[in-house]
Structures are given as C-alpha cells and as structure tokens.
Design an enzyme around this catalytic site. Structure first.
Site, mmCIF file in Angstrom:
data_model
loop_
_atom_site.group_PDB
_atom_site.id
_atom_site.type_symbol
_atom_site.label_atom_id
_atom_site.label_comp_id
_atom_site.label_asym_id
_atom_site.label_seq_id
_atom_site.Cartn_x
_atom_site.Cartn_y
_atom_site.Cartn_z
ATOM 1 N N GLU A 180 -6.836 95.779 57.693
ATOM 2 C CA GLU A 180 -7.610 94.703 57.048
ATOM 3 C C GLU A 180 -8.432 95.257 55.887
ATOM 4 O OE1 GLU A 180 -9.341 90.467 58.432
ATOM 5 O OE2 GLU A 180 -10.273 92.135 59.457
ATOM 6 N N HIS A 194 9.693 105.270 75.694
ATOM 7 C CA HIS A 194 10.963 104.736 76.195
ATOM 8 C C HIS A 194 11.279 103.389 75.557
ATOM 9 C CE1 HIS A 194 11.514 107.699 79.494
ATOM 10 N NE2 HIS A 194 10.252 107.902 79.186
ATOM 11 N N LYS A 241 -5.558 80.712 56.229
ATOM 12 C CA LYS A 241 -6.489 79.656 56.657
ATOM 13 C C LYS A 241 -6.254 78.403 55.823
ATOM 14 C CE LYS A 241 -10.337 82.567 58.091
ATOM 15 N NZ LYS A 241 -11.672 83.027 57.711
HETATM 16 O O1 PA5 Z 1 -13.458 91.994 59.756
HETATM 17 C C1 PA5 Z 1 -13.656 90.834 59.448
HETATM 18 O O2 PA5 Z 1 -14.484 90.500 58.583
HETATM 19 C C2 PA5 Z 1 -12.906 89.704 60.125
HETATM 20 O O3 PA5 Z 1 -11.969 90.202 61.018
HETATM 21 C C3 PA5 Z 1 -13.864 88.785 60.859
HETATM 22 O O4 PA5 Z 1 -14.580 89.515 61.802
HETATM 23 C C4 PA5 Z 1 -13.126 87.657 61.547
HETATM 24 O O5 PA5 Z 1 -12.396 86.926 60.599
HETATM 25 C C5 PA5 Z 1 -14.083 86.711 62.262
HETATM 26 O O6 PA5 Z 1 -14.999 86.182 61.357
HETATM 27 P P1 PA5 Z 1 -16.308 85.465 61.817
HETATM 28 O O7 PA5 Z 1 -17.186 86.451 62.515
HETATM 29 O O8 PA5 Z 1 -16.943 84.957 60.568
HETATM 30 O O9 PA5 Z 1 -15.920 84.339 62.737
#
Ligand code: PA5
Length: 503
Positions: A335, A356, A472
């Site tokens: 990410e 395996h 989204k």
């Molecule tokens: O690392 C990040 O920013 C994302 O993975 C968020 O944690 C995730 O999208 C959840 O977001 P939020 O805490 O606003 O619900």
C-alpha cells in the site's frame, strides 16, 4: 471411549503466559538480560550472489548506501514528499517516546472495566484499522483463544474482528458466536466513513441498542480522528468514549496508536512492553551507520532486489502465530510502495504448509522472487517426537539425535533459505527470539522505517494511497450512492459496451 488426555505433554505455556498476564505478571522488559535475549536480528547473508537472472551483489547494495543515508536524514528531518493534505505523515517516528504512562493507564482502566463486564469484545475496522491489532493478537495468544475458558485466557473476554470484509456469511457466523453474550465493541476508522466498517457498525449497534437500550452506549468505544468525521460526530451525540488516531499517522502506521493499544489491552497484552519494543528499535534505527541500522539495510536489500528484477517478496514464517504479522507486512509495503508501476508484491506464506503448495514455483519458477523469512527461534511449547516399534517412516533418527518438533520446524526455514538461494532466490531472515510484545514492537518499527526509506528510494510518497480510492468510487457508483451519479453513468456506459466473455 473416554476423551483424549494429553499424557506427558505438560501444560501449554501460551496458556500459562496468558494467565500470567491476567495476573499482572509482566516481562522484565527494562532489564538488560531480557533485552539481550529479546533482540530482533536481520541476517542478509543469503541476499547476495544467488545464481541466475536478477542476482543481487554486495556491490549493488553498497552503491545504494549514499542514497539510503540521504533518505534517512530526510526522514529524520521530516523532509521530502511525505505529506497527506499538507500534513507530514511521519508522526509514527517519535510516537514511541511520546506515549506517556498516563495515556496507557487511561486505556488500561477503560479496557479493564469493560473486560470485567463483557464476555466478548469485537474490534471493527479494515486495513490499517484492523491488520496490526489482529497480527499482534494472533502472535501473542493461543491459536484457539476464544475456545479456551476465561481463566485460560487470563481473564480476557473472547476477541472477534468484523468490518474487514462484507461477507454476510462470515458476519452471521460471527454473530452466532456472540449470541447470548454480553459484548463491547471498538469501532476504528480514521476517516470515519469507511463503508465496510460503517456497515458493520450499523448492524452491530442496532443489535446492541435493541438488546440493552441506552446501556449499549457505554459498551461502544470509538477510535477515530481527534476532531472530524462522521464517527467523531456520532460519538459526540451519543456520548461514546473515544480514542484518537493522530492526524500525522496513517492507518498502516497506526498499530502503536489507540488503534492497536485498546484492543491489545483488552486481550491483556502488555502495552507498556509493546511500547518499549518500539522504543528499542527506534533507538537502533535512528543511528546513522548503515550496516548497524536494520531498517536501512532492510530497505536497501529490498530496493536492490527490485532494481534487479524481483517483483514478488514471499514473506514466509515457520510460526502460525506470526502468519498474521506477514499479512500486516502484505499491507504495509504494497500500500506504500505501489505507485507509478513500482513496488514489490508481498505474498504472506506459512512454511511448511506452502512448501507443499507454491514451493515448486519458488524453487524453479520465474526468477522474480525475493524471500523474507520471519523465523521464530523459540516457540512457547516443545513437542517431543515419539519412537515407534518398527520405524516404518524412517524418522527414529530424529529421536536418536535428541531432536524434537521445534528443531525440525527451525529447519523449515533454514532448509529453504539454503535451497532457494541456490535456486536463484535471494533471501533474508528476520530472527524473532520469542513470542512477546517487546519483539513485535521492534519488528513493526523496523518495518515502518524501512518502508518509509523505500518511498524515498522509489521517488514517491509512501504515506498516501490514492489508488485505493478508485475501487471505492466504482463500488459507490455501482451501488448508487448519492453524489456518484455521473461516475455511475460512465461506468455503466462502459460496461454496457463491453461484450462479456462468459463460458
Ligand atoms: O493504511 C491506510 O491508510 C488504510 O489501510 C486505512 O487504514 C484503511 O483504509 C481504513 O481507513 P479508515 O481508518 O479511515 O477507516
């Protein structure tokens, strides 16, 4: 027939540790002896000169050192491309030394009070608002925590996670486990608007309110932005107790904020020890000597491998308890690094199981793989392997040599480390001495600093994830969310033109 008795097995030490934690027995994490025995190490010996395409040499890494040191200095000075909405997202750097004992005490007092009242605790959240808590919980507790007695859990309630997917069967199955139980929840969302978390909250809040009326409000904790967002507003209206996710810390860097600390305290995990682990690694990784700084070395190794054509990082562990930690890494790195066509794909793996399954590909498939092992050196328990009358499976030699399951399980990493290197897969091993909060804290901080350095090396901001918005928008448009009408028309228009290929 009577039920199975575990003859000569002794007690389960994970259970004993949980019971100890419940009785306020703490690891002596301030003592020099404890620290010496609990020090994460990074072994990069097998990174170099694996045969075949994409080999990484020591010279490749040495040539990166000036760039890495420059990134390191910029990170320490909060410079470069590190902002989200004009806020430098590097608050996690000093967080370990900024958390005061008073803050931990507030968390413990609320979680202790709730834990006494409830049978089960549900943590709602997704991504960074979920993975770190789950990883730490699974790393430090019994595999079947919720099936143990309350005493075996050290007095902690059962712990569940929701909001990390939209699977109604999983949701319903979890609700079945909560049926008839008194529950408390922590809704975690920095933005306060994440669909998965919000839907899970709606369903569970309705059930709680129908069951307990206004009393439900006391059982709802909210962890969100200090001042903004739908959750913050709702918490204000309902009087829910709130915890804060700081502005300058993004989701995947937030396990040491209230995001992680509240759930971990609820499971009786020593959050003071967890903080101490972060501090220990912060002390080590703010140092400026490349070969003494594991975050810098780790970042340089991964970058050199990526530059040499490695595209997949298999993060493999020999401990079921650490598999979720590999899943936390599966988020932290992709990410943060997945911009502009860059980045290593992280594939969490559990050995022997996966040896395996996809082990053939690792050994002899396309040479685009880097491997990182999370080697747990000492498991909580030892399991002796019994001798047999006939030695039909040919394994008596293990017994003859005085080895047990633990010794074999170590070779489950050391064997592949050797063989995969020979097969053209550079690999490194992070050795984790034991399952405790101090070691997990060190590991997380080391990785957070490593991925931040990686952002500088790749030339983009690792603290934002604009790509996540695309799914989204498409999802909101397709379910008809107000405000997404134009996107919906465009997407539907495009989809209508596509001739679907269905066999
Ligand atoms: O690392 C990040 O920013 C994302 O993975 C968020 O944690 C995730 O999208 C959840 O977001 P939020 O805490 O606003 O619900």
């Amino acid at each position: 027939m009577k039920g199975l008795r575990l003859i000569d097995m002794g007690e389960n030490r994970t259970v004993r540790t949980q019971q100890g934690r419940g009785g306020q027995i703490r690891n002596p994490f301030d003592s020099a002896a404890f620290r010496a025995e609990n020090k994460i190490t990074l072994d990069v010996t097998n990174m170099f000169d694996a045969p075949g395409p994409g080999s990484v040499s020591r010279e490749d890494v040495e040539s990166l050192i000036p760039e890495v040191i420059k990134a390191h200095q910029m990170l320490k000075n909060n410079e470069g491309d590190i902002c989200d909405h004009d806020i430098p997202m590097t608050g996690w750097q000093d967080l370990p030394v900024e958390i005061g004992e008073a803050h931990l005490t507030r968390i413990r007092s609320i979680t202790d009070e709730l834990a006494r009242e409830v049978d089960a605790f549900v943590s709602l959240g997704i991504g960074g608002s979920y993975l770190g808590i789950e990883a730490t919980f699974r790393a430090l507790t019994h595999t079947y925590f919720n099936q143990l007695t309350r005493d075996e859990r050290g007095g902690a309630p059962e712990i569940y996670f929701l909001g990390q997917n939209m699977d109604p069967d999983f949701f319903r199955d979890t609700l079945d486990m909560l049926q008839g139980k008194r529950i408390a929840i922590n809704v975690i969302s920095k933005s306060g608007t994440t669909t998965e978390t919000a839907i899970a909250f709606r369903v569970i809040r309705k059930l709680m309110e129908e069951n307990w009326g206004e009393d439900a409000d006391r059982m709802i904790l909210v962890t969100t932005d200090r001042a903004r967002g739908a959750l913050k507003e709702m918490a204000g209206q309902k009087g829910y107790r709130t915890f804060v996710i700081p502005d300058n810390i993004g989701g995947r860097f937030s396990v040491l904020t209230d995001v992680g600390l509240v759930g971990l305290a609820m499971a009786n995990i020593d959050i003071g020890e967890f903080v101490a682990g972060f501090i220990a690694m912060r002390d080590l990784t703010t140092g400026d000597v490349f070969w003494e700084n594991p975050s810098l070395v780790h970042a340089a190794m991964r970058h050199a491998a990526w530059c040499s054509g490695k595209k997949i990082e298999v993060v493999a562990t020999n401990a079921v308890s650490l598999y979720s930690v590999a899943r936390w890494m599966e988020q932290l790195f992709p990410e943060s690094e997945g911009h502009d066509g860059h980045g290593l794909w992280v594939s969490p793996s559990l050995y022997s199981e996966k040896l395996h399954a996809n082990g053939q590909m690792v050994q002899q498939g396309e040479r685009n793989i880097l491997e990182t092992f999370l080697l747990l050196k000492e498991h909580d328990n030892r399991i002796q392997i019994p001798r047999t009358d006939n030695n039909l499976d040919g394994l008596d030699f293990i017994v003859d040599k005085g080895l047990d399951m633990n010794s074999v399980n170590r070779m489950v990493i050391e064997g592949p480390a050797y063989a995969h290197h020979k097969g053209g897969v550079p690999n490194m091993t992070i050795e984790i001495p034991r399952r405790n909060a101090f070691n997990l804290g060190q590991l997380y901080y080391m990785m957070e600093r490593s991925v931040a350095i990686s952002g500088y090396l790749l030339g983009h901001n690792p603290f934002i994830q604009p790509g996540v918005e695309a799914y989204k928008e498409a999802m909101f448009a397709l379910i008809g969310k107000p405000g997404f009408e134009e996107a919906a028309r465009n997407i539907r228009g495009e989809l209508e033109k596509i001739r679907r290929i269905r066999i």
